[in-house]
Scaffold this motif. Sequence first.
Motif, PDB file in Angstrom:
ATOM      1  N   UNK A  41      -8.124  51.806  55.879  1.00 58.15           N
ATOM      2  CA  UNK A  41      -6.776  51.471  55.427  1.00 58.15           C
ATOM      3  C   UNK A  41      -6.522  52.006  54.018  1.00 58.15           C
ATOM      4  N   UNK A  42      -7.499  51.849  53.133  1.00 56.46           N
ATOM      5  CA  UNK A  42      -7.348  52.360  51.766  1.00 56.46           C
ATOM      6  C   UNK A  42      -7.233  53.880  51.752  1.00 56.46           C
ATOM      7  N   UNK A  43      -8.008  54.557  52.601  1.00 55.74           N
ATOM      8  CA  UNK A  43      -7.939  56.014  52.669  1.00 55.74           C
ATOM      9  C   UNK A  43      -6.545  56.467  53.092  1.00 55.74           C
ATOM     10  N   UNK A  48      -1.124  58.699  51.597  1.00 56.61           N
ATOM     11  CA  UNK A  48       0.333  58.599  51.695  1.00 56.61           C
ATOM     12  C   UNK A  48       0.993  58.171  50.385  1.00 56.61           C
ATOM     13  N   UNK A  49       0.226  58.011  49.323  1.00 57.76           N
ATOM     14  CA  UNK A  49       0.764  57.494  48.067  1.00 57.76           C
ATOM     15  C   UNK A  49       1.997  58.271  47.620  1.00 57.76           C
ATOM     16  N   UNK A  53       7.510  54.876  52.646  1.00 57.41           N
ATOM     17  CA  UNK A  53       7.541  53.436  52.416  1.00 57.41           C
ATOM     18  C   UNK A  53       6.519  52.686  53.259  1.00 57.41           C
ATOM     19  N   UNK A  54       6.599  51.383  53.161  1.00 54.14           N
ATOM     20  CA  UNK A  54       5.658  50.514  53.844  1.00 54.14           C
ATOM     21  C   UNK A  54       5.730  50.669  55.358  1.00 54.14           C
ATOM     22  N   UNK A  59       2.798  51.904  60.283  1.00 57.56           N
ATOM     23  CA  UNK A  59       2.724  52.650  61.537  1.00 57.56           C
ATOM     24  C   UNK A  59       1.432  53.482  61.597  1.00 57.56           C
ATOM     25  N   UNK A  60       1.108  54.178  60.513  1.00 58.71           N
ATOM     26  CA  UNK A  60      -0.120  54.990  60.494  1.00 58.71           C
ATOM     27  C   UNK A  60      -1.373  54.144  60.586  1.00 58.71           C
TER      28      UNK A  60
END
Length: 64
Positions: A41-43, A48-49, A53-54, A59-60
């Motif tokens: 999740x962090x990767x 996507x930074x 948006x959220x 979704x990803x």
Amino acid sequence: MTDLPHLHAFARGLERDRDAVNAALTLPYSNGPTEGVNTKTKRIARQMHGRAGFTLLRHRVLLG
């Protein structure tokens, strides 16, 4: 003999957390799968930074 302060600090930490170390080495379960999900999740969030948006991030994560 060369002094190894980092090794000594590591050994002191193991001694301080002896109960946790014993549990980690003897119990049949692990938090590895949970840590794997957190890492993934962090990767994705880092990749996507600033790009979306959220909603797209969610979704990803759900598809990944």
